[in-house]
Motif scaffolding. Sequence first.
Motif, PDB file in Angstrom:
ATOM      1  N   UNK A  22       0.833  -1.211   0.000  1.00 49.14           N
ATOM      2  CA  UNK A  22       0.000   0.000   0.000  1.00 49.14           C
ATOM      3  C   UNK A  22       0.866   1.259   0.000  1.00 49.14           C
ATOM      4  N   UNK A  23       1.951   1.250   0.773  1.00 49.21           N
ATOM      5  CA  UNK A  23       2.844   2.407   0.818  1.00 49.21           C
ATOM      6  C   UNK A  23       3.508   2.634  -0.537  1.00 49.21           C
ATOM      7  N   UNK A  24       3.899   1.549  -1.176  1.00 41.75           N
ATOM      8  CA  UNK A  24       4.522   1.666  -2.501  1.00 41.75           C
ATOM      9  C   UNK A  24       3.537   2.252  -3.511  1.00 41.75           C
ATOM     10  N   UNK A  25       2.288   1.792  -3.461  1.00 42.03           N
ATOM     11  CA  UNK A  25       1.263   2.321  -4.367  1.00 42.03           C
ATOM     12  C   UNK A  25       1.017   3.807  -4.092  1.00 42.03           C
ATOM     13  N   UNK A  26       1.004   4.184  -2.813  1.00 41.19           N
ATOM     14  CA  UNK A  26       0.820   5.589  -2.450  1.00 41.19           C
ATOM     15  C   UNK A  26       1.951   6.450  -2.993  1.00 41.19           C
ATOM     16  N   UNK A  27       3.167   5.987  -2.841  1.00 42.66           N
ATOM     17  CA  UNK A  27       4.314   6.767  -3.308  1.00 42.66           C
ATOM     18  C   UNK A  27       4.301   6.939  -4.828  1.00 42.66           C
ATOM     19  N   UNK A  28       3.798   5.960  -5.541  1.00 41.76           N
ATOM     20  CA  UNK A  28       3.706   6.082  -7.008  1.00 41.76           C
ATOM     21  C   UNK A  28       2.702   7.159  -7.408  1.00 41.76           C
ATOM     22  N   UNK A  29       1.626   7.289  -6.638  1.00 42.53           N
ATOM     23  CA  UNK A  29       0.583   8.263  -6.975  1.00 42.53           C
ATOM     24  C   UNK A  29       0.954   9.689  -6.614  1.00 42.53           C
ATOM     25  N   UNK A  30       1.808   9.854  -5.627  1.00 37.73           N
ATOM     26  CA  UNK A  30       2.157  11.201  -5.178  1.00 37.73           C
ATOM     27  C   UNK A  30       3.077  11.898  -6.167  1.00 37.73           C
ATOM     28  N   UNK A  31       2.950  13.216  -6.179  1.00 37.93           N
ATOM     29  CA  UNK A  31       3.881  14.013  -6.976  1.00 37.93           C
ATOM     30  C   UNK A  31       5.265  13.929  -6.337  1.00 37.93           C
ATOM     31  N   UNK A  32       6.275  14.105  -7.157  1.00 35.14           N
ATOM     32  CA  UNK A  32       7.664  14.002  -6.687  1.00 35.14           C
ATOM     33  C   UNK A  32       7.937  14.924  -5.503  1.00 35.14           C
ATOM     34  N   UNK A  33       7.384  16.131  -5.522  1.00 33.47           N
ATOM     35  CA  UNK A  33       7.649  17.101  -4.455  1.00 33.47           C
ATOM     36  C   UNK A  33       6.968  16.736  -3.135  1.00 33.47           C
ATOM     37  N   UNK A  34       5.942  15.890  -3.167  1.00 32.12           N
ATOM     38  CA  UNK A  34       5.232  15.508  -1.943  1.00 32.12           C
ATOM     39  C   UNK A  34       5.769  14.239  -1.304  1.00 32.12           C
ATOM     40  N   UNK A  35       6.550  13.483  -2.034  1.00 35.95           N
ATOM     41  CA  UNK A  35       7.021  12.189  -1.520  1.00 35.95           C
ATOM     42  C   UNK A  35       7.900  12.335  -0.287  1.00 35.95           C
ATOM     43  N   UNK A  36       8.755  13.333  -0.257  1.00 37.81           N
ATOM     44  CA  UNK A  36       9.657  13.476   0.889  1.00 37.81           C
ATOM     45  C   UNK A  36       8.886  13.788   2.157  1.00 37.81           C
ATOM     46  N   UNK A  37       7.792  14.545   2.040  1.00 41.91           N
ATOM     47  CA  UNK A  37       6.984  14.851   3.223  1.00 41.91           C
ATOM     48  C   UNK A  37       6.374  13.587   3.810  1.00 41.91           C
ATOM     49  N   UNK A  38       5.826  12.759   2.942  1.00 40.86           N
ATOM     50  CA  UNK A  38       5.228  11.502   3.399  1.00 40.86           C
ATOM     51  C   UNK A  38       6.305  10.600   4.005  1.00 40.86           C
ATOM     52  N   UNK A  39       7.461  10.542   3.388  1.00 36.10           N
ATOM     53  CA  UNK A  39       8.555   9.724   3.899  1.00 36.10           C
ATOM     54  C   UNK A  39       8.989  10.196   5.291  1.00 36.10           C
ATOM     55  N   UNK A  40       9.023  11.506   5.510  1.00 29.74           N
ATOM     56  CA  UNK A  40       9.381  12.028   6.827  1.00 29.74           C
ATOM     57  C   UNK A  40       8.349  11.645   7.879  1.00 29.74           C
ATOM     58  N   UNK A  41       7.083  11.741   7.531  1.00 26.71           N
ATOM     59  CA  UNK A  41       6.019  11.403   8.479  1.00 26.71           C
ATOM     60  C   UNK A  41       6.060   9.917   8.816  1.00 26.71           C
ATOM     61  N   UNK A  42       6.213   9.074   7.799  1.00 28.94           N
ATOM     62  CA  UNK A  42       6.264   7.624   8.037  1.00 28.94           C
ATOM     63  C   UNK A  42       7.517   7.259   8.830  1.00 28.94           C
ATOM     64  N   UNK A  43       8.630   7.885   8.501  1.00 27.49           N
ATOM     65  CA  UNK A  43       9.860   7.625   9.243  1.00 27.49           C
ATOM     66  C   UNK A  43       9.748   7.997  10.708  1.00 27.49           C
ATOM     67  N   UNK A  44       9.117   9.127  10.976  1.00 29.87           N
ATOM     68  CA  UNK A  44       8.921   9.553  12.366  1.00 29.87           C
ATOM     69  C   UNK A  44       7.996   8.585  13.095  1.00 29.87           C
TER      70      UNK A  44
END
Length: 58
Positions: A22-44
């Motif tokens: 599910x996370x991989x599918x989400x990352x594919x749908x997100x724009x390149x500029x939004x991916x780092x924000x999601x990665x930071x939230x998930x990492x935290x």
Amino acid sequence: MDWGHAGRQLGFLVVFALLGYAFRALMRRLAERDRWRVALIVGRGAETAAAAGDRLAE
């Protein structure tokens, strides 16, 4: 062999695989500029969960 423990481990692996997909599918749908924000939230969230697990193990 403790079948209850083995069952919980198998359940964890199934949930982990589903969430990873599910996370991989989400990352594919997100724009390149939004991916780092999601990665930071998930990492935290992962860091917080690991710290909580360490406290429970004590």
